[in-house]
Design an enzyme around this catalytic site. Structure first.
Site, PDB file in Angstrom:
ATOM      1  N   CYS A  51     -11.495   2.640  20.961  1.00  0.00           N
ATOM      2  CA  CYS A  51     -11.852   4.022  20.623  1.00  0.00           C
ATOM      3  C   CYS A  51     -10.746   4.854  19.973  1.00  0.00           C
ATOM      4  O   CYS A  51     -10.875   6.058  19.847  1.00  0.00           O
ATOM      5  CB  CYS A  51     -12.339   4.811  21.835  1.00  0.00           C
ATOM      6  SG  CYS A  51     -13.585   3.943  22.746  1.00  0.00           S
ATOM      7  N   SER A  89       0.841  -1.195   0.000  1.00  0.00           N
ATOM      8  CA  SER A  89       0.000   0.000   0.000  1.00  0.00           C
ATOM      9  C   SER A  89       0.875   1.244   0.000  1.00  0.00           C
ATOM     10  O   SER A  89       1.860   1.304   0.747  1.00  0.00           O
ATOM     11  CB  SER A  89      -0.875  -0.028   1.260  1.00  0.00           C
ATOM     12  OG  SER A  89      -1.689   1.115   1.336  1.00  0.00           O
ATOM     13  N   THR A 121     -11.242   2.462 -13.934  1.00  0.00           N
ATOM     14  CA  THR A 121     -10.237   3.369 -14.499  1.00  0.00           C
ATOM     15  C   THR A 121      -9.046   3.508 -13.554  1.00  0.00           C
ATOM     16  O   THR A 121      -9.226   3.770 -12.357  1.00  0.00           O
ATOM     17  CB  THR A 121     -10.870   4.749 -14.768  1.00  0.00           C
ATOM     18  OG1 THR A 121     -11.939   4.546 -15.695  1.00  0.00           O
ATOM     19  CG2 THR A 121      -9.871   5.749 -15.326  1.00  0.00           C
TER      20      THR A 121
HETATM   21  C1  LIG Z   1      -0.722  -4.732   8.042  1.00  0.00           C
HETATM   22  C2  LIG Z   1      -1.763  -3.936   7.322  1.00  0.00           C
HETATM   23  N1  LIG Z   1      -2.566  -4.549   6.437  1.00  0.00           N
HETATM   24  C3  LIG Z   1      -3.505  -3.876   5.740  1.00  0.00           C
HETATM   25  C4  LIG Z   1      -3.705  -2.525   5.921  1.00  0.00           C
HETATM   26  C5  LIG Z   1      -4.760  -1.823   5.103  1.00  0.00           C
HETATM   27  O1  LIG Z   1      -4.160  -1.039   4.106  1.00  0.00           O
HETATM   28  P1  LIG Z   1      -4.967   0.179   3.418  1.00  0.00           P
HETATM   29  O2  LIG Z   1      -5.099   1.228   4.477  1.00  0.00           O
HETATM   30  O3  LIG Z   1      -4.108   0.614   2.272  1.00  0.00           O
HETATM   31  O4  LIG Z   1      -6.280  -0.365   2.981  1.00  0.00           O
HETATM   32  C6  LIG Z   1      -2.908  -1.850   6.862  1.00  0.00           C
HETATM   33  C7  LIG Z   1      -3.112  -0.411   7.117  1.00  0.00           C
HETATM   34  O5  LIG Z   1      -3.864   0.012   7.940  1.00  0.00           O
HETATM   35  C8  LIG Z   1      -1.921  -2.575   7.575  1.00  0.00           C
HETATM   36  O6  LIG Z   1      -1.148  -1.973   8.468  1.00  0.00           O
END
Ligand SMILES: Cc1ncc(COP(=O)(O)O)c(C=O)c1O
Length: 387
Positions: free
Chosen positions: A329, A202, A243
């Site tokens: 929270c 990501s 897209t």
């Molecule tokens: C280990 C892990 N997996 C998945 C995600 C989800 O990624 P995104 O926020 O790009 O959907 C995160 C982020 O919060 C993460 O730290």
């Protein structure tokens, strides 16, 4: 005095690197074509920019460009990996494996599949957060078709032995997916050396924009077949219609290129700062527990529980330092941390936990300020509790 507030929540998200923003800007107002428009120059330029971004992502993890599917982020990549690969594996078996410390975007799809008839095993971690090869090996059966274990945990930072887990799965003919969203760009990773079949990443965790990510899908040895989650215009070779977000992909690519160039030096610097923070806090206050593995952890992660203190109250008492807490929270999810529970942290120490996330832009001055602020707040809250 550093500029306040100090940002120490880099596992939640990172500031976009100005060099990434710079690379993205022309693609909003100049080369703004649709990358799928094959009949004019606007489209060709957009497609070229997407190709470059895809190359940059591939290079960071040792993959080929055609093994990269661009997505809207980590959550989509994890869902596409898991839900996309299983339909093609039905004839081979019905058993799937993951770990209790996974992010919800892996755990929840796995649990849904478990309710839909797949046999799911959720492996418990060791108390330091490690998901060992032995723990995975112990649950594999003739019917196992998919194992998903994260490379680095987002809360406690523990790094899992994914190369060894990958090798084990490869030897047994089982597909291996890893959520590498926290690990990419922070620790060395290579889809071939580490025997990875599917890998999620990501952009917003590596100083790129939010809303874009990628899924690596191995093309050979063995070839991995996917069914798409979305049907539509057939973008991304039919695996992810919609897209393509050209400026975001350019940002992802630039972020990946910078991570590749700067990772080793940057991680060493961040690790030193984390040790400085840990030493400065422990030097000033007693009764602190480190959550996660002592050494096998993300350089930028420090997760501490402060006995006798409520994490929420602590965060309120140190508003000039932005961190997150394992108690309820503090996130979109109202539950206390399932990760801390899985590694056996008591409810009281879960409530007393803070995650410090250091990153590319963290300075020594900020670390010293944060350590003093935390120490003062903990001392004050403990004194109030005792009186
Ligand atoms: C280990 C892990 N997996 C998945 C995600 C989800 O990624 P995104 O926020 O790009 O959907 C995160 C982020 O919060 C993460 O730290």
């Amino acid at each position: 005095m550093p500029k306040l507030p100090v940002y120490l929540d880099n596992q939640a998200t990172t500031r976009v690197d100005p060099r990434v923003v710079e690379a993205m800007l022309p693609h909003f107002t100049m080369t703004y074509g649709n990358a799928a428009s094959v009949s004019h120059r606007f489209g060709w330029e957009a497609a070229e920019a997407v190709d470059r971004g895809r190359e940059q992502v591939a290079r960071l993890i040792g993959a080929e460009a055609r093994e990269i599917i661009l997505t809207s982020g980590g959550t989509e990549s994890n869902n596409l990996a898991i839900k996309g690969v299983l339909p093609g594996l039905k004839s081979r078996g019905n058993h799937i494996v993951t770990a209790a410390t996974e992010h919800k975007s892996v755990l929840d799809p796995m649990k849904r599949l478990g309710r839909e008839g797949w046999e799911l095993t959720v492996v418990p971690p060791a108390p330091d957060g490690l998901v060992s090869v032995d723990a995975i090996a112990a649950v594999l059966t003739e019917r196992t078709v998919l194992v998903s274990v994260m490379a680095a945990n987002n809360e406690v930072g523990t790094l899992n032995p994914i190369a060894a887990i990958g090798r084990l799965c490869r030897a047994r003919g089982i597909l291996f997916h890893t959520d590498a969203i926290q690990a990419v760009g922070k620790v060395p990773l290579d889809v071939n050396d580490d025997s990875i079949d599917l890998l999620s990443l990501s952009a917003h965790k590596i100083y790129g924009p939010k809303g874009v990510g990628a899924l690596f899908v191995r093309r050979r040895d063995p070839p991995v077949r996917l069914v798409p989650l979305f049907d539509g215009g057939g973008h991304e070779r039919g695996f992810r219609s919609g897209t393509v977000a050209v400026p975001l992909v350019v940002g992802l690519g630039e972020a990946a290129a910078l991570a590749g160039q700067e990772r080793a030096e940057e991680s060493a610097r961040i690790l030193e700062l984390r040790e400085r923070l840990h030493a400065a806090i422990s030097g000033q206050i007693p009764a602190i527990h480190l959550n996660g593995h002592k050494t096998q952890r993300l350089p930028g992660n420090l997760n501490l529980s402060f006995a006798g203190v409520d994490g929420e109250a602590l965060m309120m008492a140190m508003r000039d330092v932005a961190v997150s807490s394992g108690s309820a929270c503090t996130s979109a999810n109202p539950e206390p941390s399932h990760v801390l529970r899985a590694i056996g942290v008591t409810e009281e120490l879960t409530r007393a936990s803070l995650r410090f996330g250091l990153g590319r832009f963290t300075t020594a001055e900020e670390i010293d300020f944060a350590a003093d602020t935390v120490a003062r707040a903990v001392t004050r809250l403990r004194a109030a509790e005792a009186s």
